[in-house]
Scaffold this motif. Structure first.
Motif: not given
Ligand code: TXA
Ligand code: MG
Length: 349
Positions: A38-41, A135-139, A22-24
């Protein structure tokens, strides 16, 4: 940066990992295929950090991981009936579906493409993290770009310790090989990367076409000719390899240090073979897939002159194993010239 090691079996750790996202921040986590980074998509700045940590070129798009169909709908634009059918049949599971992308997804995620790859993972670690994050997670896979994919938290730390914020340890990735990537196009299922869901299984749902890699094309950079590669040179053995190894020069002052990646157990007598790893005792291709990247990483820690991979039956998930071996070796064949070069290098070392 110190990389925290969190455990998916501790709810407080899962919450901590979700809060980091959530905090990037970047959090690696277990999926059933391989570990993902992973990161916040929906946070472009966070996603950029993935490329930095992995040293991944910006032209290589990321897969977006979702935990609900509503999230799938929200990151895509106008899902076709075939895309929905694929999700319905194979999710959660090791299938990535390429669909037109919604404007909500930052361009950095898809490397500027108008499509996005989406997957709903089945591993309990990924499920818990995605649910807690909401939420969606880019990974992408959580390895240095181009290197062998990680199937355990320790592999992730070997590659990325100090470069990412945390790894959520969920034990081993049980499938062991990346998801099948499909592009539902009109009434055809186009396979861009073979994986755990086999062509045979997909064919039960519709017409399937396996798309051969075209040089210079970056539609799916996992399709680059070199990928998943160990540091030691790797080459593919021909069908008659046991006889080939027996014929290798036995009078060499310095024998080679070869590591063999064998599909099935087989006795090998050669002064040049230092180690051999068997991918499956049972002959089940699924077992071989689960052991593949671990075996390559283990051999790669032994300071070998080369890793030689024996042929693999290309049925079912075997096609994906053969694909990864082809790319890990950049298509190099263990032929007379290959051995000649090894002997030369060895003699001068
Ligand atoms: O099993 C998996 O797919 C794992 C886990 C973590 O989910 N992820 C994975 O990600 O293998 P990565 O980045 O190592 O490989 C993703 C591949 C890349 O080759 C990328 O080019 C392709 O997916 N890809 C992503 N989006 C695409 C798109 N819109 N069109 C075509 N290919 C795409
Ligand atoms: Mg990868």
């Amino acid at each position: 940066m110190k990389t925290r090691r969190l455990s998916a079996s501790r709810p407080a750790d899962v919450r901590r990992a979700a809060a980091l996202l959530k905090s990037g921040k970047l959090v690696a986590f277990a999926t059933e295929t391989v570990y993902g980074l992973g990161a916040d998509a929906l946070n472009a700045r966070a996603v950029l950090e993935i490329f930095r940590a992995k040293k991944r070129p910006a032209f290589d798009p990321l897969i977006v991981h979702v935990s609900t169909i509503a999230q799938f709908v929200s990151v895509s634009r106008g899902l076709s009936p075939l895309a929905k059918k694929l999700a319905d049949r194979f999710w959660p599971g090791p299938l990535t579906i390429i669909v037109p992308k919604s404007d909500r997804v930052p361009d950095v995620v898809t490397a500027g493409l108008s499509t996005v790859g989406v997957r709903m993972p089945a591993h309990p670690c990924a499920k818990k993290l995605l649910a807690a994050f909401g939420g969606p997670v880019a990974a992408p896979s959580a390895n240095r770009f181009g290197y062998t994919s990680p199937t355990a938290a320790a592999d992730v730390l070997d590659d990325l310790s100090g470069r990412i914020d945390a790894v959520l340890d969920g034990g081993s990735a049980n499938v062991g090989i990346e998801s099948t990537i499909v592009w539902p196009h009109q009434d055809e299922i186009i396979v861009l990367r073979p994986g755990a869901i086999s062509v045979e299984t997909l064919a039960k749902l519709g017409k399937v076409r396996v798309r051969a890699h075209r040089p210079g094309e970056v539609l799916s950079p996992g399709g680059l000719p070199t990928h998943y590669a160990p540091h030691a040179p790797m080459a593919l053995l021909p069908a008659g390899w046991p006889a080939q190894l027996r014929r290798l020069d036995r009078s060499a002052a310095k024998p080679l240090r070869l590591g063999l990646l064998l599909y099935r157990a087989q006795a090998v007598r050669s002064p040049h073979v230092r180690a051999s790893v068997v991918l499956t005792r049972s002959g089940r291709p699924e077992e071989a897939a689960a052991n593949l990247f671990r075996a390559i990483r283990n051999l790669d820690k032994m300071s070998l002159d080369a890793i030689l991979a024996a042929p693999v039956p290309k049925k079912g998930i075997g096609l994906a194993i053969a694909d990864r071996l082809e790319k890990a070796s950049s298509g190099l064949r263990a032929d007379a010239e290959f051995y000649r070069n090894l002997f030369k290098t060895r003699a001068s070392s």
